[in-house]
Design an enzyme around this catalytic site. Structure first.
Site, PDB file in Angstrom:
ATOM      1  N   HIS A  75       0.751  -1.083  -0.197  1.00 35.90           N
ATOM      2  CA  HIS A  75       0.122   0.143  -0.078  1.00 35.90           C
ATOM      3  C   HIS A  75       0.910   1.281  -0.017  1.00 35.90           C
ATOM      4  O   HIS A  75       0.324   2.256  -0.339  1.00 35.90           O
ATOM      5  CB  HIS A  75      -1.151  -0.034   1.025  1.00 35.90           C
ATOM      6  CG  HIS A  75      -0.520   0.536   2.491  1.00 35.90           C
ATOM      7  ND1 HIS A  75       0.065  -0.309   3.375  1.00 35.90           N
ATOM      8  CD2 HIS A  75      -0.345   1.700   2.962  1.00 35.90           C
ATOM      9  CE1 HIS A  75       0.371   0.214   4.487  1.00 35.90           C
ATOM     10  NE2 HIS A  75       0.138   1.537   4.294  1.00 35.90           N
ATOM     11  N   ASP A 123       0.084  -7.502   1.746  1.00 33.86           N
ATOM     12  CA  ASP A 123       0.463  -6.082   1.565  1.00 33.86           C
ATOM     13  C   ASP A 123       2.048  -6.263   1.512  1.00 33.86           C
ATOM     14  O   ASP A 123       2.871  -5.751   2.603  1.00 33.86           O
ATOM     15  CB  ASP A 123      -0.070  -5.403   2.795  1.00 33.86           C
ATOM     16  CG  ASP A 123       0.141  -3.899   2.923  1.00 33.86           C
ATOM     17  OD1 ASP A 123       0.414  -3.508   1.800  1.00 33.86           O
ATOM     18  OD2 ASP A 123      -0.381  -3.375   3.897  1.00 33.86           O
ATOM     19  N   SER A 216       4.229   2.495   8.127  1.00 33.90           N
ATOM     20  CA  SER A 216       4.138   1.306   7.212  1.00 33.90           C
ATOM     21  C   SER A 216       5.052   1.085   6.325  1.00 33.90           C
ATOM     22  O   SER A 216       6.019   1.836   6.009  1.00 33.90           O
ATOM     23  CB  SER A 216       2.882   1.881   6.335  1.00 33.90           C
ATOM     24  OG  SER A 216       1.384   1.620   6.802  1.00 33.90           O
TER      25      SER A 216
HETATM   26  N1  ARG Z   1      -1.217   2.006   7.415  1.00 32.63           N
HETATM   27  C1  ARG Z   1      -0.116   2.969   8.226  1.00 32.63           C
HETATM   28  C2  ARG Z   1       0.815   3.446   7.207  1.00 32.63           C
HETATM   29  O1  ARG Z   1       0.433   3.770   6.146  1.00 32.63           O
HETATM   30  C3  ARG Z   1       0.299   2.279   9.442  1.00 32.63           C
HETATM   31  C4  ARG Z   1      -0.742   1.883  10.345  1.00 32.63           C
HETATM   32  C5  ARG Z   1      -0.195   1.110  11.408  1.00 32.63           C
HETATM   33  N2  ARG Z   1      -1.376   1.130  12.307  1.00 32.63           N
HETATM   34  C6  ARG Z   1      -1.250   0.498  13.718  1.00 32.63           C
HETATM   35  N3  ARG Z   1      -2.068   0.818  14.371  1.00 32.63           N
HETATM   36  N4  ARG Z   1       0.058  -0.425  13.897  1.00 32.63           N
HETATM   37  O2  ARG Z   1       1.743   4.049   7.863  1.00 32.63           O
END
Ligand code: ARG
Length: 532
Positions: A75, A123, A216
């Site tokens: 992503h 992912d 992420s």
């Molecule tokens: N999707 C998020 C990003 O793009 C990461 C989220 C991780 N969240 C969590 N609660 N561990 O950076």
């Protein structure tokens, strides 16, 4: 993923961070983490947008896995190409003076073919650099290690992501932070498809400690005899550190074969955006380079997507250190984004197949009323299937019926940034102004709002599409979008004009530019669904 300046604009306008967190200044967090020692994680990578400085352009983490390969989350890089990204390897402080010496151009992006969105897994993505680089690689956990870990085992995750656990505020620091969280029993994690092992959860039932937005793509590791092994990749969560919700991580050991396939040395553009195309017949050449050290045979080349044919294919035998090409002829007829792909099977034991795709926007040349308003050097302007309307200095979307859309495409935009004032008056969460850069969704707006928008243009030549899209015929507000003051600026963002003095909080002041960069797609998803 995130753009710091953007979050500040969206969430922090009324209060500065220093006001909010004056009393917490000394607490240490990724969410409740501690600052990493500068030499603890030599394989840590910051993914940075091309044409932006390291601090402001960092949007995801990643890890160096050896030779010229980097592991991250799908992503983080979906829809992007190598030319949009840089990887900064082995730094701990985004504003350290020698960061630029560790900054490398990405050559290729390979996203897992089964990736749809974070909630369904897969992912994972691999980035390939131009050349091998000399850094300490992280060891990747295998199935054996993974299967022998029990719930409760302590894992460490690190990143430059948000340190504020609330959903409405953010706090970013330039230094790398880390936090320790326990592995969660697969059957007890509500956030994943529990019967599948492509993802796992980590965290405490009571919350409190977690990774967060901006982390992420980065690694979560477990201590082993020889050091650390990477067990997972930061993927998503419902909020951050919330009780009852865990952090979700792609399970690296599930993807051992996929990773091996992408790091053998077969190199190609997995996706290439070829820009705006008017109706007609076009040709395109996909090329594949073999640096695997052995000869590869391919067979069964097939083309998928809008009426194309393969006209030449030199890939039947691809010797080591040579390139081959598949040329296609395809018809552009539909007025929308389209994709054409070619896939082939190979006899390499670790690479069963290869898929290469091009994408484009089928469109029509805009009328003079529109092109007269877009006065930017060397650009071409298109608008279809419903044409935008140019009116002295503004561009206005046409009135649309149910499920119609109106795309305005500006191609040939030089590296720099594009800014404009926007006024949307649409049905919130149903009708949108979608902004695409180089074929991938960059941001979108809905409801009633007016604001200045800035878009980073990372490539030598960029294509921006402004798409007004309506779902149903419910009248709402003006049911239209108005754009004015469209301006192109050649300001590069990779070198800050003000030297190294970068703001350390996310209060958004003190930037090198005086308008706001808006969030790229991944973050937008976060704003809408509040969880990526
Ligand atoms: N999707 C998020 C990003 O793009 C990461 C989220 C991780 N969240 C969590 N609660 N561990 O950076």
């Amino acid at each position: 993923m995130h753009f710091k300046r953007i979050l500040s604009f969206l969430f922090l306008a009324p209060l500065s961070l220093s006001q909010l967190h004056a009393s917490e200044e000394m607490s240490q967090r990724i969410i409740s983490g501690t600052k990493s020692d500068s030499d603890s994680w030599p394989f840590m990578v910051a993914l940075v947008s091309k044409n932006r400085d390291v601090y402001n352009g960092q949007f995801c983490g990643a890890s160096f896995i050896g030779e010229r390969y980097i592991l991250t989350a799908a992503h983080c890089v979906e829809g992007k190409e190598g030319q949009d990204l840089d990887a900064v390897i082995g730094i701990s402080d985004l504003v350290q003076v020698d960061a630029v010496q560790h900054r490398y151009s990405v050559k290729e992006v390979y996203v897992h073919e089964g990736y749809v969105d974070v909630s369904t897994g897969n992912d994972i993505a691999i980035l390939e650099l131009e050349n091998d680089v000399n850094y300490t690689a992280v060891n990747l956990a295998d199935q054996y290690l993974r299967n022998n870990l029990s719930a409760g085992e302590l894992l460490t995750v690190m990143g430059w992501g948000d340190q504020d656990p609330s959903r409405d505020y953010t706090q970013f620091k330039s230094e790398l932070y880390q936090v320790t969280v326990p592995l969660v029993e697969q059957s007890l994690c509500p956030n994943i498809i529990r019967s599948e092992d492509n993802a796992f959860c980590a965290g405490f039932v009571s919350g409190g400690y977690d990774s967060c937005q901006g982390d992420s793509g980065g690694p979560i590791v477990v201590a082993s005899a020889g050091g650390f092994e990477q067990l997972g990749i930061v993927s998503w969560g419902e909020g951050c550190a919330e009780a009852g919700n865990y952090g979700v991580y792609a399970n690296v050991s599930h993807f051992t074969d996929w990773i091996a396939g992408k790091t053998q040395g077969l190199s190609f553009h997995q996706l290439e955006f070829v820009g705006a195309k008017t109706a007609g017949l076009y040709t395109h050449t996909f090329s594949i380079r073999n640096t695997t050290g052995q000869s590869i045979h391919t067979s069964g080349a097939v083309i998928n997507g809008s009426s194309g044919v393969i006209t030449a294919n030199s890939c039947a035998e691809l010797r080591s250190n040579e390139s081959c090409a598949v040329t296609i002829l395809y018809t552009v007829g539909t007025l929308d984004f389209e994709k054409v792909s070619v896939s082939l099977s190979t006899d390499h034991p670790q690479i069963s197949s290869v898929a290469l795709a091009l994408s484009y926007i089928g469109t029509e040349v805009a009328g003079v009323s529109v092109s007269n308003v877009v006065r930017i050097a060397n650009t071409n302007v298109y608008s279809s299937p419903n044409a935008w309307i140019g009116n002295s200095n503004t561009l206005q979307s046409p009135l649309l019926n149910d499920n119609e859309f109106a795309q305005m495409t500006i191609s040939g935009l030089a590296v720099g940034s594009l800014s404009f004032d926007m006024n949307v008056s649409t049905e919130k969460n149903y009708d949108y102004l979608n902004v695409y850069t180089n074929g991938s969704l960059y941001t979108r707006f809905s409801g009633i709002e007016s604001r200045s928008v800035g878009i980073n243009l990372p490539r030598h030549s960029n294509t921006v599409v402004l798409e007004y899209k309506k779902d149903r015929g419910v009248a709402h507000g003006g049911d239209r979008v108005i754009i004015s003051n469209l301006t192109h600026s050649v300001t590069g963002q990779s070198v800050r004009p003000d030297g190294n003095a970068v703001e350390r909080s996310s209060s958004g002041s003190g930037g090198a530019i005086n308008w706001v960069y808006l969030l790229p797609l991944g973050l937008l998803t976060l704003v809408r669904r509040r969880f990526i």
